[in-house]
Design a protein around this motif. Structure first.
Motif, PDB file in Angstrom:
ATOM      1  N   LYS A   1      27.129 -22.346  24.885  1.00 53.88           N
ATOM      2  CA  LYS A   1      26.634 -23.525  25.615  1.00 53.88           C
ATOM      3  C   LYS A   1      25.959 -24.498  24.660  1.00 53.88           C
ATOM      4  O   LYS A   1      26.171 -25.709  24.730  1.00 53.88           O
ATOM      5  CB  LYS A   1      25.617 -23.094  26.681  1.00 53.88           C
ATOM      6  N   ARG A   2      25.159 -23.965  23.735  1.00 48.98           N
ATOM      7  CA  ARG A   2      24.472 -24.815  22.764  1.00 48.98           C
ATOM      8  C   ARG A   2      25.473 -25.507  21.855  1.00 48.98           C
ATOM      9  O   ARG A   2      25.329 -26.688  21.541  1.00 48.98           O
ATOM     10  CB  ARG A   2      23.488 -23.973  21.958  1.00 48.98           C
ATOM     11  N   PHE A   3      26.524 -24.787  21.447  1.00 48.08           N
ATOM     12  CA  PHE A   3      27.546 -25.365  20.579  1.00 48.08           C
ATOM     13  C   PHE A   3      28.244 -26.530  21.281  1.00 48.08           C
ATOM     14  O   PHE A   3      28.435 -27.594  20.699  1.00 48.08           O
ATOM     15  CB  PHE A   3      28.575 -24.305  20.181  1.00 48.08           C
ATOM     16  N   VAL A   4      28.627 -26.345  22.532  1.00 47.86           N
ATOM     17  CA  VAL A   4      29.319 -27.397  23.282  1.00 47.86           C
ATOM     18  C   VAL A   4      28.411 -28.612  23.439  1.00 47.86           C
ATOM     19  O   VAL A   4      28.831 -29.754  23.235  1.00 47.86           O
ATOM     20  CB  VAL A   4      29.784 -26.868  24.664  1.00 47.86           C
ATOM     21  N   LYS A   5      27.147 -28.384  23.773  1.00 44.26           N
ATOM     22  CA  LYS A   5      26.205 -29.494  23.959  1.00 44.26           C
ATOM     23  C   LYS A   5      26.009 -30.275  22.661  1.00 44.26           C
ATOM     24  O   LYS A   5      26.098 -31.509  22.636  1.00 44.26           O
ATOM     25  CB  LYS A   5      24.862 -28.953  24.451  1.00 44.26           C
ATOM     26  N   LEU A   6      25.763 -29.568  21.552  1.00 45.62           N
ATOM     27  CA  LEU A   6      25.509 -30.240  20.281  1.00 45.62           C
ATOM     28  C   LEU A   6      26.767 -30.916  19.744  1.00 45.62           C
ATOM     29  O   LEU A   6      26.700 -32.001  19.155  1.00 45.62           O
ATOM     30  CB  LEU A   6      24.965 -29.245  19.264  1.00 45.62           C
ATOM     31  N   ASP A   7      27.933 -30.295  19.951  1.00 50.00           N
ATOM     32  CA  ASP A   7      29.177 -30.887  19.488  1.00 50.00           C
ATOM     33  C   ASP A   7      29.491 -32.167  20.267  1.00 50.00           C
ATOM     34  O   ASP A   7      29.911 -33.167  19.687  1.00 50.00           O
ATOM     35  CB  ASP A   7      30.329 -29.881  19.619  1.00 50.00           C
ATOM     36  N   ASN A   8      29.293 -32.138  21.584  1.00 48.75           N
ATOM     37  CA  ASN A   8      29.496 -33.348  22.393  1.00 48.75           C
ATOM     38  C   ASN A   8      28.551 -34.460  21.959  1.00 48.75           C
ATOM     39  O   ASN A   8      28.957 -35.625  21.855  1.00 48.75           O
ATOM     40  CB  ASN A   8      29.283 -33.047  23.882  1.00 48.75           C
TER      41      ASN A   8
END
Length: 145
Positions: A124-131
């Motif tokens: 979830k953190r990866f998706v948020k930071l990547d977006n």
């Protein structure tokens, strides 16, 4: 020909460098203005003791007893008619509270790992930071410079 990943990293580094330069420029300007605005007094003008109460170097004595300080959260009241909350035992607080200050991995660290093996919270953190990074990259490329 450059790969998309290299271009993406180059643009991100460039954006970060520009943002840090802008923030440093703002700090330098406010510091310079503060130095012009600041009023100082000479050492001879300061009085030791004399009229006006206690000397400036004397430590301030708290009016709260040690018992009150150890059993209540002084200054924790946010309500107009409320009182300061009492300190509870550690077991009475929720478990998630103790993990709020844990270090979480950065986007660069998450990109180095295999996405399929990441735990759900890290994913979830990866998706948020990547977006967030992609949005910044798109905004930077569309900006009028």
């Amino acid at each position: 020909m450059l790969s998309y990943g290299f271009v993406k990293v180059y643009v991100m580094v460039k954006v970060m460098a520009m943002n840090s330069i802008k923030s440093l420029r703002g700090i330098m300007i406010t510091e310079a203005m503060g130095m012009v605005d600041r009023r100082t007094f000479s050492a001879a003008a300061k009085k030791k003791g004399g009229k006006g109460g206690a000397p400036a170097d004397a430590p301030k004595v708290s009016s709260l007893s040690k018992e009150v300080k150890s059993t209540t959260t002084v200054g924790g009241n946010i309500l107009k008619d409320g009182t300061d909350p009492k300190v509870l035992a550690d077991s009475e607080y929720p478990d998630w509270l103790w993990h709020l200050l844990d270090k979480r991995p950065a986007l660069s660290e998450l990109r180095r790992k295999n996405i399929e093996t990441l735990p759900f919270e890290d994913l979830k953190r990866f998706v948020k930071l990547d977006n967030r990074a992609r949005i910044k990259e798109n905004n930077f490329s569309k900006a009028k410079n």
